[in-house]
Design an enzyme around this catalytic site. Structure first.
Site, PDB file in Angstrom:
ATOM      1  CG  ASP A  64     -95.505 -52.253 111.635  1.00  0.00           C
ATOM      2  OD1 ASP A  64     -95.569 -51.872 112.810  1.00  0.00           O
ATOM      3  OD2 ASP A  64     -96.495 -52.519 110.945  1.00  0.00           O
ATOM      4  CG  HIS A 186     -86.778 -46.905 104.587  1.00  0.00           C
ATOM      5  ND1 HIS A 186     -86.877 -48.141 103.975  1.00  0.00           N
ATOM      6  CD2 HIS A 186     -87.099 -47.105 105.893  1.00  0.00           C
ATOM      7  CE1 HIS A 186     -87.248 -49.044 104.870  1.00  0.00           C
ATOM      8  NE2 HIS A 186     -87.389 -48.442 106.045  1.00  0.00           N
TER       9      HIS A 186
END
Length: 219
Positions: A64, A186
């Site tokens: 995003d 991540h």
């Protein structure tokens, strides 16, 4: 008419004609006209505008755009000059320093990576201010899946960097015999110590590019 770099306009012409993209474009126009959204309209396709289709050497998949004022500039993980790097980007720079010995840059804009052939692709290209994930499931994911599919099938010898389970699911279609696919945790502070730090993705990418006679990335 979508304003996007010419080579991508040609590659993605079929997507722009599909009903889902018409609905997506209408949704985005309505959102930008009624509430504050990011990135600025002219930067929605910045990742493509800065890195033409045939120039792509590396693809990094994010999720995003940043959703606070002044941060997002149309490139995943990147923030505009003058904006403090968010925690995930700080961790990316830390891994680069540990991996390659390169000190952190003076700002968090990754436009210099894009200029070298790194496509910094968010799965969703727009977002409402203060509302993470607010433009998900409106069609962007289908569009960016098509981007990945075109690169994976029309190009060879690319490096796809997939950090975290979301990016790894999105990259599941990539043929590992045609491309190098690098996966790890991540870089978020919640997961960076579970396998992001020490992944050596930046040196592995450059080694792979060099073996193909391509110029390595100056990370």
């Amino acid at each position: 008419m979508v304003r996007i770099e010419a080579s991508w306009a040609q590659v993605l012409a079929e997507e722009f004609r599909k009903p889902y993209f018409t609905q997506l474009a209408n949704f985005v126009r309505q959102e930008y006209s009624s509430v504050t959204c990011y990135p600025p309209g002219k930067q929605i396709f910045a990742a493509f505008d800065l890195c033409p289709f045939d120039a792509v050497k590396v693809v990094i998949i994010g999720q995003d755009p940043y959703h606070e004022r002044g941060q997002a500039e149309g490139l995943c993980f990147s923030v505009a000059e003058g904006v403090p790097p968010p925690p995930s980007l700080v961790n990316i720079f830390k891994e680069i320093q540990d991996d390659l010995g390169t000190p952190p840059p003076p700002n968090g804009s990754l436009r210099r990576w894009a200029a070298q052939g790194v496509l910094l692709l968010n799965a969703t290209l727009t977002v409402r201010e203060h509302l993470a994930g607010s433009h998900q499931r409106q069609g962007w994911e289908e569009f960016t899946d098509a981007v990945i599919q075109h690169l994976a099938t029309q190009r060879t010898g690319l490096v796809f960097i997939l950090w975290g389970s979301y990016a790894q699911r999105k990259g599941a279609v990539i043929d590992r015999s045609r491309h190098l696919v690098l996966q790890s945790a991540h870089p978020s502070p919640l997961s960076a110590y579970r396998g992001f730090f020490g992944n050596h993705h930046f040196s592995l990418t450059n080694d792979y590019l060099a073996k193909q006679g391509k110029t390595p990335i100056q990370w």
